[in-house]
Write a protein that holds these residues in place. Sequence first.
Motif, PDB file in Angstrom:
ATOM      1  N   UNK A 164     -37.749  16.906  -3.652  1.00  0.00           N
ATOM      2  CA  UNK A 164     -38.673  17.851  -3.010  1.00  0.00           C
ATOM      3  C   UNK A 164     -39.026  17.319  -1.628  1.00  0.00           C
ATOM      4  N   UNK A 165     -38.502  17.933  -0.554  1.00  0.00           N
ATOM      5  CA  UNK A 165     -38.674  17.360   0.791  1.00  0.00           C
ATOM      6  C   UNK A 165     -40.119  17.211   1.250  1.00  0.00           C
ATOM      7  N   UNK A 166     -41.009  18.148   0.873  1.00  0.00           N
ATOM      8  CA  UNK A 166     -42.383  18.045   1.377  1.00  0.00           C
ATOM      9  C   UNK A 166     -43.263  17.114   0.551  1.00  0.00           C
ATOM     10  N   UNK A 196     -37.298  26.862 -15.478  1.00  0.00           N
ATOM     11  CA  UNK A 196     -37.256  27.927 -16.474  1.00  0.00           C
ATOM     12  C   UNK A 196     -36.528  27.392 -17.701  1.00  0.00           C
ATOM     13  N   UNK A 197     -36.483  28.185 -18.761  1.00  0.00           N
ATOM     14  CA  UNK A 197     -35.724  27.771 -19.941  1.00  0.00           C
ATOM     15  C   UNK A 197     -34.243  27.624 -19.618  1.00  0.00           C
ATOM     16  N   UNK A 198     -33.756  28.475 -18.709  1.00  0.00           N
ATOM     17  CA  UNK A 198     -32.341  28.423 -18.338  1.00  0.00           C
ATOM     18  C   UNK A 198     -32.062  27.359 -17.281  1.00  0.00           C
ATOM     19  N   UNK A 199     -33.089  26.911 -16.600  1.00  0.00           N
ATOM     20  CA  UNK A 199     -32.937  25.900 -15.551  1.00  0.00           C
ATOM     21  C   UNK A 199     -33.885  24.748 -15.888  1.00  0.00           C
ATOM     22  N   UNK A 200     -33.437  23.887 -16.800  1.00  0.00           N
ATOM     23  CA  UNK A 200     -34.271  22.783 -17.280  1.00  0.00           C
ATOM     24  C   UNK A 200     -34.219  21.628 -16.293  1.00  0.00           C
ATOM     25  N   UNK A 201     -35.382  21.173 -15.876  1.00  0.00           N
ATOM     26  CA  UNK A 201     -35.472  20.099 -14.883  1.00  0.00           C
ATOM     27  C   UNK A 201     -35.730  18.775 -15.595  1.00  0.00           C
ATOM     28  N   UNK A 202     -34.926  17.773 -15.243  1.00  0.00           N
ATOM     29  CA  UNK A 202     -35.101  16.440 -15.801  1.00  0.00           C
ATOM     30  C   UNK A 202     -36.055  15.602 -14.988  1.00  0.00           C
ATOM     31  N   UNK A 203     -35.822  15.545 -13.664  1.00  0.00           N
ATOM     32  CA  UNK A 203     -36.666  14.754 -12.766  1.00  0.00           C
ATOM     33  C   UNK A 203     -36.918  15.510 -11.474  1.00  0.00           C
ATOM     34  N   UNK A 204     -38.130  15.363 -10.967  1.00  0.00           N
ATOM     35  CA  UNK A 204     -38.475  15.807  -9.615  1.00  0.00           C
ATOM     36  C   UNK A 204     -38.786  14.546  -8.819  1.00  0.00           C
ATOM     37  N   UNK A 205     -38.225  14.416  -7.639  1.00  0.00           N
ATOM     38  CA  UNK A 205     -38.428  13.195  -6.856  1.00  0.00           C
ATOM     39  C   UNK A 205     -38.891  13.535  -5.442  1.00  0.00           C
ATOM     40  N   UNK A 206     -39.723  12.687  -4.855  1.00  0.00           N
ATOM     41  CA  UNK A 206     -40.133  12.894  -3.469  1.00  0.00           C
ATOM     42  C   UNK A 206     -39.064  12.443  -2.497  1.00  0.00           C
ATOM     43  N   UNK A 207     -39.273  12.753  -1.246  1.00  0.00           N
ATOM     44  CA  UNK A 207     -38.460  12.173  -0.186  1.00  0.00           C
ATOM     45  C   UNK A 207     -38.889  10.726  -0.009  1.00  0.00           C
TER      46      UNK A 207
END
Length: 309
Positions: A208-210, A115-126
């Motif tokens: 992201x575990x899955x 969201x605008x209030x929760x800005x994500x920099x990186x998403x990574x796999x397991x």
Amino acid sequence: MARLYTIAAYITAYEDAIALNACVTALRFQSYCIQHILIVDNSAQPLRLSEENQADDRVLVWHYPENIGIAGGLALAIRWARQRQYDFLWTFDQDSAPASDCLEHLLAAYVKLATEAYAIGMMAPTAIDARTGQTVKPSLFLGDRFRGFAPANPTMPYECDAPITSGALVSLRTVEHVEPPDAGLFIDGIDLDYGLRLRQAGFHNLVVPDAAMYHRFGVPFQLEILGRKKVFQLYSPLRYYYICRNHTYLELRHSQGWYRLTCCLRRLKFLLLTVLKILAFDAAPKGQKAIACVIGTYHGFLGKLGKTW
């Protein structure tokens, strides 16, 4: 998924055509389509792609025989992807192979959580070690060191300071706020530096575990100590040098106050234990590997970066 995101993938390649082709193939057959796959080939001679990978017009290869390292290649790729207005850059070492639905799971988590209030920099796999099957822990910076940790709930996306570079889906919205990876680090610790700087700039890094990815790290050596199995990763002299140098430099740089003293002591302890591990379990050239650790740690204390080994 509410909207279609534009994705470019990036691979750092070096002297291993088999690993590179396996990584490219895994990216080509993702369930969520990737628009381009950029390869920075740091090999002395260009690596040969398979006919199928070469025929895919999404695959681009830039050859840098002088070897600009992982960090230099990443900086180029981020700038290239930003200029072409991609939403994300998916970054890889050649030794990685994401599951076919890996990108789909990463983007689904992004849609759900960002969201605008929760800005994500990186998403990574397991990240799973392809040789041992062990899950590789992401890092938190705790006072005077980066330390791997296990999440409280391993089934839900969770935050960290630094997931490993390979497999990280970088939001290119961050580029305006955070400098690109430090080319002086060359090949190790780029994830620790860049991930922590994203966090300090107010972005959140999630695992992201899955979403699953298999990765080869060093050469595993398994030992049983007091009934418990312990896996050590063994490396070349070059890798030992950069691991010791860059981790020493980064941990000392981010430590504050008295933690700078405890950081120095921890790095010396790590050096001693690593040299003992090399002498006890590693293959030749043991002496060169031990010297690489000593010189790397010394250069880390001095802050001497660059392609120096």
